[in-house]
Enzyme design. Sequence first.
Site, mmCIF file in Angstrom:
data_model
loop_
_atom_site.group_PDB
_atom_site.id
_atom_site.type_symbol
_atom_site.label_atom_id
_atom_site.label_comp_id
_atom_site.label_asym_id
_atom_site.label_seq_id
_atom_site.Cartn_x
_atom_site.Cartn_y
_atom_site.Cartn_z
ATOM 1 N N GLY A 46 -24.370 -10.272 -14.395
ATOM 2 C CA GLY A 46 -24.581 -9.359 -13.473
ATOM 3 C C GLY A 46 -25.599 -9.811 -12.425
ATOM 4 O O GLY A 46 -26.481 -10.480 -12.781
ATOM 5 N N GLN A 51 -31.951 -8.719 -5.894
ATOM 6 C CA GLN A 51 -32.082 -9.990 -6.660
ATOM 7 C C GLN A 51 -31.522 -11.407 -5.539
ATOM 8 O O GLN A 51 -31.863 -12.464 -5.581
ATOM 9 C CB GLN A 51 -31.044 -10.277 -7.853
ATOM 10 C CG GLN A 51 -31.709 -9.453 -9.001
ATOM 11 C CD GLN A 51 -31.081 -9.866 -10.208
ATOM 12 O OE1 GLN A 51 -29.797 -9.140 -10.294
ATOM 13 N NE2 GLN A 51 -31.594 -10.753 -10.908
ATOM 14 N N CYS A 90 -32.395 -12.228 -17.393
ATOM 15 C CA CYS A 90 -32.203 -12.011 -16.211
ATOM 16 C C CYS A 90 -32.343 -13.211 -15.393
ATOM 17 O O CYS A 90 -33.063 -13.904 -15.376
ATOM 18 C CB CYS A 90 -33.259 -10.731 -15.811
ATOM 19 S SG CYS A 90 -33.221 -10.421 -14.259
ATOM 20 N N LEU A 91 -31.535 -13.128 -14.427
ATOM 21 C CA LEU A 91 -31.314 -14.582 -13.412
ATOM 22 C C LEU A 91 -32.503 -14.486 -12.727
ATOM 23 O O LEU A 91 -32.928 -15.636 -12.120
ATOM 24 C CB LEU A 91 -30.171 -14.457 -12.529
ATOM 25 C CG LEU A 91 -28.759 -14.605 -13.357
ATOM 26 C CD1 LEU A 91 -27.581 -14.695 -12.263
ATOM 27 C CD2 LEU A 91 -28.596 -15.780 -14.057
ATOM 28 N N HIS A 132 -28.800 -2.355 -17.214
ATOM 29 C CA HIS A 132 -29.698 -3.522 -16.603
ATOM 30 C C HIS A 132 -29.668 -3.604 -15.143
ATOM 31 O O HIS A 132 -30.593 -3.534 -14.390
ATOM 32 C CB HIS A 132 -29.453 -4.903 -17.227
ATOM 33 C CG HIS A 132 -30.132 -5.938 -16.892
ATOM 34 N ND1 HIS A 132 -31.203 -6.730 -17.610
ATOM 35 C CD2 HIS A 132 -30.464 -6.614 -15.558
ATOM 36 C CE1 HIS A 132 -31.538 -7.710 -16.826
ATOM 37 N NE2 HIS A 132 -31.248 -7.615 -15.688
ATOM 38 N N GLU A 133 -28.313 -3.605 -14.659
ATOM 39 C CA GLU A 133 -28.320 -3.884 -13.207
ATOM 40 C C GLU A 133 -28.907 -2.553 -12.373
ATOM 41 O O GLU A 133 -29.109 -2.869 -11.247
ATOM 42 C CB GLU A 133 -26.789 -4.200 -12.937
ATOM 43 C CG GLU A 133 -26.292 -5.609 -13.272
ATOM 44 C CD GLU A 133 -27.271 -6.689 -13.293
ATOM 45 O OE1 GLU A 133 -28.209 -6.891 -12.242
ATOM 46 O OE2 GLU A 133 -27.438 -7.601 -14.002
ATOM 47 N N HIS A 136 -32.222 -2.477 -11.718
ATOM 48 C CA HIS A 136 -32.676 -3.209 -10.451
ATOM 49 C C HIS A 136 -32.723 -2.438 -9.506
ATOM 50 O O HIS A 136 -33.821 -2.761 -8.493
ATOM 51 C CB HIS A 136 -31.962 -4.535 -10.507
ATOM 52 C CG HIS A 136 -32.320 -5.824 -11.067
ATOM 53 N ND1 HIS A 136 -33.264 -6.340 -11.121
ATOM 54 C CD2 HIS A 136 -31.378 -6.426 -12.272
ATOM 55 C CE1 HIS A 136 -33.190 -7.468 -11.674
ATOM 56 N NE2 HIS A 136 -32.328 -7.630 -12.603
HETATM 57 NI NI NI Z 1 -31.649 -8.864 -14.048
#
Ligand code: NI
Length: 153
Positions: A46, A51, A90-91, A132-133, A136
């Site tokens: 995701g 991000q 998380c990226l 999670h997304e 953000h």
């Molecule tokens: Ni994340």
Amino acid sequence: MAIRLIRKSGDPVLREKTNQVKKITPQVIKLLDDMAETMYDAEGVGLAAPQVGIAKRLVVIDIRDETGLLKLINPKIIARSGEETAVEGCLSFPGIAGEVERAENVTMEALDPSGKKIKITASGLLARACQHELDHLDGVLFVDRVSRFVEPE
Ligand code: NI
């Protein structure tokens, strides 16, 4: 499509309040395509617009199951039930993993890239990725919710 730079922990854009998308312009479509390409390139499940440095309510999710790629505009969780704790990463936080409690099931509403209102019912990993997304989009990062940090896989 193009791969965009993934913003990392400490970048203020990750904490910014994001804006609703008022009109689905070609730029929005392009951004969603770029976000998908960036997510696949980084082998994530995701990615949210902050991000890649854009404070807009857009996310892409693909947990590599039959659901396929979700491109979501102005997503909103309208129902949640159950609870489940699992390890997340998380990226934007390479090399960090931790246990996070989330709702086990969620129902979400969003617009798809054609402007159609869609409803998604998710459980398990997909529900986790959605939560999670969407966090953000409110400047909330998974590390804020970690109960215990673990060694990343
Ligand atoms: Ni994340």
